[in-house]
Design a protein around this motif. Sequence first.
Motif, PDB file in Angstrom:
ATOM      1  N   ASP A  23       0.693  -1.227   0.053  1.00  0.00           N
ATOM      2  CA  ASP A  23      -0.007   0.077   0.061  1.00  0.00           C
ATOM      3  C   ASP A  23       0.822   1.244  -0.171  1.00  0.00           C
ATOM      4  OD1 ASP A  23      -2.101  -1.362   0.103  1.00  0.00           O
ATOM      5  OD2 ASP A  23      -2.429  -1.471   2.225  1.00  0.00           O
ATOM      6  N   THR A  24       2.279   1.128  -0.232  1.00  0.00           N
ATOM      7  CA  THR A  24       3.034   2.423  -0.281  1.00  0.00           C
ATOM      8  C   THR A  24       2.526   3.234  -1.282  1.00  0.00           C
ATOM      9  OG1 THR A  24       4.756   0.958   0.461  1.00  0.00           O
ATOM     10  CG2 THR A  24       5.311   3.141  -0.208  1.00  0.00           C
ATOM     11  N   PRO A  25       2.369   4.513  -1.178  1.00  0.00           N
ATOM     12  CA  PRO A  25       1.953   5.459  -2.246  1.00  0.00           C
ATOM     13  C   PRO A  25       2.748   5.586  -3.508  1.00  0.00           C
ATOM     14  CG  PRO A  25       1.372   6.373   0.067  1.00  0.00           C
ATOM     15  CD  PRO A  25       2.483   5.166  -0.024  1.00  0.00           C
ATOM     16  N   GLU A  46      -2.525  -4.198  -6.023  1.00  0.00           N
ATOM     17  CA  GLU A  46      -3.236  -3.228  -5.305  1.00  0.00           C
ATOM     18  C   GLU A  46      -4.275  -2.436  -6.282  1.00  0.00           C
ATOM     19  OE1 GLU A  46      -2.701   1.278  -3.947  1.00  0.00           O
ATOM     20  OE2 GLU A  46      -1.163   0.263  -4.503  1.00  0.00           O
ATOM     21  N   PRO A  47      -3.997  -1.796  -7.472  1.00  0.00           N
ATOM     22  CA  PRO A  47      -5.011  -1.130  -8.119  1.00  0.00           C
ATOM     23  C   PRO A  47      -5.990  -2.241  -8.731  1.00  0.00           C
ATOM     24  CG  PRO A  47      -2.947  -1.402  -9.365  1.00  0.00           C
ATOM     25  CD  PRO A  47      -2.805  -1.788  -8.163  1.00  0.00           C
ATOM     26  N   TRP A 169     -14.284   8.662  -3.387  1.00  0.00           N
ATOM     27  CA  TRP A 169     -13.421   7.470  -2.617  1.00  0.00           C
ATOM     28  C   TRP A 169     -12.374   7.241  -3.419  1.00  0.00           C
ATOM     29  CZ3 TRP A 169     -13.188   2.289  -4.326  1.00  0.00           C
ATOM     30  CH2 TRP A 169     -12.297   1.530  -3.338  1.00  0.00           C
ATOM     31  N   ILE A 170     -12.432   6.823  -4.664  1.00  0.00           N
ATOM     32  CA  ILE A 170     -11.308   6.721  -5.404  1.00  0.00           C
ATOM     33  C   ILE A 170     -10.430   7.713  -5.813  1.00  0.00           C
ATOM     34  CG2 ILE A 170     -11.917   7.089  -7.844  1.00  0.00           C
ATOM     35  CD1 ILE A 170     -10.252   3.778  -6.468  1.00  0.00           C
ATOM     36  N   TYR A 171     -10.851   8.956  -6.007  1.00  0.00           N
ATOM     37  CA  TYR A 171     -10.205  10.107  -6.068  1.00  0.00           C
ATOM     38  C   TYR A 171      -9.105  10.363  -4.859  1.00  0.00           C
ATOM     39  CZ  TYR A 171     -12.572  11.349 -10.362  1.00  0.00           C
ATOM     40  OH  TYR A 171     -13.154  11.592 -11.715  1.00  0.00           O
ATOM     41  N   ARG A 172      -9.726  10.269  -3.866  1.00  0.00           N
ATOM     42  CA  ARG A 172      -8.815  10.258  -2.632  1.00  0.00           C
ATOM     43  C   ARG A 172      -7.642   9.452  -2.399  1.00  0.00           C
ATOM     44  NH1 ARG A 172     -14.063  11.711   1.550  1.00  0.00           N
ATOM     45  NH2 ARG A 172     -14.220  13.732   0.709  1.00  0.00           N
ATOM     46  N   GLU A 175      -5.196  10.662  -4.767  1.00  0.00           N
ATOM     47  CA  GLU A 175      -4.390  11.550  -4.139  1.00  0.00           C
ATOM     48  C   GLU A 175      -3.371  11.312  -3.361  1.00  0.00           C
ATOM     49  OE1 GLU A 175      -7.191  14.391  -2.706  1.00  0.00           O
ATOM     50  OE2 GLU A 175      -7.966  15.013  -4.919  1.00  0.00           O
ATOM     51  N   ARG A 176      -3.468  10.203  -2.625  1.00  0.00           N
ATOM     52  CA  ARG A 176      -2.611   9.692  -1.449  1.00  0.00           C
ATOM     53  C   ARG A 176      -1.730   8.586  -2.233  1.00  0.00           C
ATOM     54  NH1 ARG A 176      -6.660   6.742   2.195  1.00  0.00           N
ATOM     55  NH2 ARG A 176      -4.912   5.701   2.722  1.00  0.00           N
ATOM     56  N   GLY A 177      -1.772   8.618  -3.602  1.00  0.00           N
ATOM     57  CA  GLY A 177      -0.707   7.643  -4.290  1.00  0.00           C
ATOM     58  C   GLY A 177      -1.286   6.174  -4.363  1.00  0.00           C
ATOM     59  N   LEU A 178      -2.594   5.806  -4.045  1.00  0.00           N
ATOM     60  CA  LEU A 178      -2.893   4.420  -4.056  1.00  0.00           C
ATOM     61  C   LEU A 178      -3.841   4.406  -5.294  1.00  0.00           C
ATOM     62  CD1 LEU A 178      -3.765   4.174  -0.419  1.00  0.00           C
ATOM     63  CD2 LEU A 178      -1.860   3.224  -1.509  1.00  0.00           C
ATOM     64  N   ALA A 179      -4.264   2.982  -5.688  1.00  0.00           N
ATOM     65  CA  ALA A 179      -5.069   2.696  -6.689  1.00  0.00           C
ATOM     66  C   ALA A 179      -4.521   3.325  -7.887  1.00  0.00           C
ATOM     67  CB  ALA A 179      -6.558   3.079  -6.348  1.00  0.00           C
ATOM     68  N   LEU A 180      -3.391   3.391  -8.150  1.00  0.00           N
ATOM     69  CA  LEU A 180      -2.583   3.914  -9.314  1.00  0.00           C
ATOM     70  C   LEU A 180      -1.946   2.792 -10.211  1.00  0.00           C
ATOM     71  CD1 LEU A 180      -0.787   7.105  -7.736  1.00  0.00           C
ATOM     72  CD2 LEU A 180      -2.861   7.053  -9.380  1.00  0.00           C
ATOM     73  N   GLN A 181      -2.414   2.869 -11.468  1.00  0.00           N
ATOM     74  CA  GLN A 181      -1.639   1.750 -12.392  1.00  0.00           C
ATOM     75  C   GLN A 181      -0.236   2.502 -12.898  1.00  0.00           C
ATOM     76  OE1 GLN A 181      -4.890   1.133 -15.362  1.00  0.00           O
ATOM     77  NE2 GLN A 181      -4.679  -1.038 -14.636  1.00  0.00           N
TER      78      GLN A 181
END
Length: 508
Positions: A23-25, A46-47, A169-172, A175-181
């Motif tokens: 989960d590291t951003p 993760e994504p 939810w997904i935008y936040r 913004e924290r560097g999560l859920a990014l491909q």
Amino acid sequence: MAVMEPRGREVDQLDAVVPLAGDTPVSRTSRPVFTTGRHVGPGSAEPDSLMRRYQRQALAGDFLASLAAGGLAAVARFGAPGAAYLVLTLSLPLLWVTIIAAQRGYERRFLGTGPEEYRRILQAGLVMFCVIAVVSYALRSEVARGYVFLAIPATLLLTLLSRRRLRTWIYRLRERGLALQRVLVVGRADVVVSVIEKLDREPQHGLVPVGACVPFVGVEVSHVHDVPVVGDPGRVLEAVADTGAHVVAVVSHPDLSGQALRRLSWALEERGVELIVSPGIIEVAGPRLSIRPVAGLSLLHLERPVASGGRMLGKMVFDRVGGILLTAAAAPVLLAVALGVRLTSRGPVFYRQVRVGAGGREFTMFKFRSMVVDADHRRAALMAISDGNGVLFKLRKDPRVTRFGGVLRRFSLDELPQLLNVVRGDMSLVGPRPPLPEEVAGYTADAARRLKVKPGLTGLWQVSGRSDLNWEESLRLDLRYTDNWSIALDVSILWRTLRAVVKGSGAY
């Protein structure tokens, strides 16, 4: 423009210093470290897991939205609904999620970014209305119109609100560097830089560049726009392994086309990596693009922007009806503001100014007066200290603005009389910013394209920073709207305008 640095720096001097895991951003300044032959970086769990969760919550939210809407419609229409309407109410959610699925509303490529997710929900609403009408006719069992006209709009509204909550939810998370491909960008350096800039500027799309493959001409480079160069376009597969990329984006490279691109797609498919190809066309909305297969070729067809016909007539009706309704709804505010202007400063209530509309036609635009009466005559003396964007004159602390006028500008209340221009047909509810004649006189050919549609009371410029934008950014947004406008986009901008006005961002 591009930041292309000699390749001679050591790895520990690169901008990317810490590999990602779990989960590291991911962030613009936290890229993976790359060393030859060593795989660094996390897997794609993760994504993928977060988007699967998005899909499940979207389906559950759609189901519950339809169930709640059907229940409310039944109670509002009948009080105590009979068995037939109870069965119908319980069947609506299944029908609703089935229709959305048939409209491909749960495909991951449409979820969490862009307008396509909302567009497919609206299409599903129209389909559901037609299905109920056809089934009712076929079974010769007419469904109460009051029930239908309550249930379907309520289903649409609740579903859109549910999807909006998921977007937030997904935008936040992003913004924290999560859920990014993680994206590997391949192509010419100048085009790669442009793509990287756009992806970094709009992280809500969930794509973060982590590496680039560019051809080396004369001198090798280590970075392109703060992104490590991990090879040339001939070693894409090795670069995918080095970076742990989820996506490969190919942009404008002659050696990666035709059969070579086909083989690359096969190789990436075996590795579970997505391939996206940029055709080099910018600021074109999805509905204007389609694939036309011809003789085994996949040709990209670009629809011309709509400037006449039924859709333009629909926009005119939308503007006039919307303008009349908004004017009626805002009448108490209009009267209160007019009284405030009259009591707090000398001069007329309204400020009239010549602006340029569609086709270069001039018209008189109305605003509530927010400045002293001789403001136009004092403008020349203030030009040297303008906070504008090089073309437009603006001052953050304009001495000509009255105290009450400052409040009006803060919440854009001075622009409300432009509703009269909308009703008269001079302006649209949504469109490019209405320019002054002297601004138009200095337009380039690109800027003149803004005049193909009516200027708007609000627009993309209004919801994207307003006076804080530079001229190039303002022009880019106006041209994007001019080429890609739609009623759905207008509704979206009007909603975003309300939030921008409440926040008062970029207003002075």
